[in-house]
Design a protein around this motif. Sequence first.
Motif, mmCIF file in Angstrom:
data_model
loop_
_atom_site.group_PDB
_atom_site.id
_atom_site.type_symbol
_atom_site.label_atom_id
_atom_site.label_comp_id
_atom_site.label_asym_id
_atom_site.label_seq_id
_atom_site.Cartn_x
_atom_site.Cartn_y
_atom_site.Cartn_z
ATOM 1 N N VAL A 42 0.899 -1.259 -0.101
ATOM 2 C CA VAL A 42 -0.150 -0.057 -0.039
ATOM 3 C C VAL A 42 0.854 1.389 0.196
ATOM 4 O O VAL A 42 0.644 2.074 -0.517
ATOM 5 C CB VAL A 42 -0.919 0.011 1.216
ATOM 6 N N GLN A 43 2.062 1.304 0.767
ATOM 7 C CA GLN A 43 2.814 2.315 0.675
ATOM 8 C C GLN A 43 3.694 2.491 -0.599
ATOM 9 O O GLN A 43 3.752 3.807 -1.140
ATOM 10 C CB GLN A 43 4.031 2.216 1.889
ATOM 11 N N LYS A 44 3.865 1.554 -1.368
ATOM 12 C CA LYS A 44 4.580 1.650 -2.768
ATOM 13 C C LYS A 44 3.730 2.472 -3.483
ATOM 14 O O LYS A 44 4.114 3.382 -4.479
ATOM 15 C CB LYS A 44 4.648 0.282 -3.418
ATOM 16 N N ALA A 68 1.913 4.941 8.313
ATOM 17 C CA ALA A 68 2.869 5.635 7.499
ATOM 18 C C ALA A 68 2.668 5.984 5.889
ATOM 19 O O ALA A 68 3.262 7.181 5.483
ATOM 20 C CB ALA A 68 4.371 4.520 7.392
ATOM 21 N N ALA A 69 1.860 5.290 5.307
ATOM 22 C CA ALA A 69 1.281 5.674 3.750
ATOM 23 C C ALA A 69 0.984 7.092 3.961
ATOM 24 O O ALA A 69 1.146 7.722 2.840
ATOM 25 C CB ALA A 69 0.625 4.847 3.451
ATOM 26 N N PHE A 70 0.361 7.555 5.034
ATOM 27 C CA PHE A 70 -0.247 8.841 4.873
ATOM 28 C C PHE A 70 0.443 9.917 5.714
ATOM 29 O O PHE A 70 0.809 11.048 5.609
ATOM 30 C CB PHE A 70 -1.814 9.242 5.212
ATOM 31 N N ILE A 75 4.133 14.644 6.781
ATOM 32 C CA ILE A 75 5.293 15.331 7.533
ATOM 33 C C ILE A 75 6.113 15.902 6.417
ATOM 34 O O ILE A 75 6.880 16.888 6.727
ATOM 35 C CB ILE A 75 5.963 14.401 8.260
ATOM 36 N N ASP A 76 6.557 14.955 5.413
ATOM 37 C CA ASP A 76 7.449 15.922 4.242
ATOM 38 C C ASP A 76 6.932 17.047 3.814
ATOM 39 O O ASP A 76 7.633 17.968 3.617
ATOM 40 C CB ASP A 76 7.412 14.748 3.136
ATOM 41 N N ALA A 77 5.798 17.146 3.535
ATOM 42 C CA ALA A 77 5.159 18.458 2.975
ATOM 43 C C ALA A 77 5.221 19.420 4.083
ATOM 44 O O ALA A 77 5.611 20.677 3.541
ATOM 45 C CB ALA A 77 3.641 18.358 2.826
ATOM 46 N N LEU A 78 4.843 19.222 5.437
ATOM 47 C CA LEU A 78 5.242 20.151 6.534
ATOM 48 C C LEU A 78 6.568 20.805 6.480
ATOM 49 O O LEU A 78 6.734 21.976 6.743
ATOM 50 C CB LEU A 78 4.971 19.545 7.805
ATOM 51 N N PHE A 116 7.859 9.672 13.418
ATOM 52 C CA PHE A 116 8.686 10.196 11.748
ATOM 53 C C PHE A 116 8.972 11.782 11.806
ATOM 54 O O PHE A 116 9.615 12.090 10.827
ATOM 55 C CB PHE A 116 7.490 10.051 10.749
ATOM 56 N N ALA A 117 8.366 12.623 12.862
ATOM 57 C CA ALA A 117 8.639 13.801 12.795
ATOM 58 C C ALA A 117 9.845 14.225 13.822
ATOM 59 O O ALA A 117 10.043 15.469 14.084
ATOM 60 C CB ALA A 117 7.394 14.778 13.150
#
Length: 237
Positions: A42-44, A68-70, A75-78, A116-117
């Motif tokens: 699902v993450q792929k 983690a998929a969302f 977090i990357d966008a933030l 993750f953050a």
Amino acid sequence: MMVLQVTGENVPQPIDSFVYAGLCPFVLNNIKKSGYLKPTPVQKYALPIIMSGRDLMACAQTGSGKTAAFLLPVIDALLSDPRDLIISGHHCEPHVVIMSPTRELALQIYSEARKFAYGSTVKTVVVYGGIPAYHQAQQIMRGCHILVATPGRLIDFLSKGRITLSSVRFMVLDEGDRMLDMGFLRSIEEIMEHPTMVPKEERQTCMFSATFPEDIQHLARKFLHNYLFLGVGIVGG
Ligand code: ADP
Ligand code: MG
């Protein structure tokens, strides 16, 4: 056999490694620290879709790695496009709202988000019912980027003007089928249609569910914008 289905226009290519997802080095490093070696199915597919800015309706069974998929793209966008937090001392304007049906699941998402953050300035707060709101109100008043919330407590804060949704960049609805089983349909609609809510064309919305019954399809059509559908594994409904 792994059943996999992606429908919609201009589907981004799936990735075989987190390294190719376009995530910033900071997030990649936290993925490494968490011990995730490679993306789950699902993450792929979900990572490139969300990284490309598209709305997503994803169905995959419990334990397939939807959190983690969302969280990773969010977090990357933030971090890649930081925007100031408005801290008024009166209300809170989260940049990301993640809705979860239960306190237990909300706490799980909260701890994954913190993981993750970790080491960044991203602030995550979790709110849920069943306990007095006072302490949670104190916390959100100090500002938060990511708000993880159960629907009832979120509506409670919205109705008191303690939370406004006018800075929302990402809306995530986790465990959609369980939300509906627990009778949260009206609550979800109230949140998504809240007067302060950013229009769906101006935010990114992702829905996750283990199954895809008609009432979830209806929610997706109503609250997602030009979305892709991703089905992984045995999808019922
Ligand atoms: P779901 O929300 O689909 O039920 P979760 O996101 O809770 O699944 O993930 C289930 C478990 O798998 C969690 O313990 C999570 O930490 C772990 N996990 C998720 N993605 C990966 C990965 N890429 N590599 C290793 N473990 C993972
Ligand atoms: Mg989950």
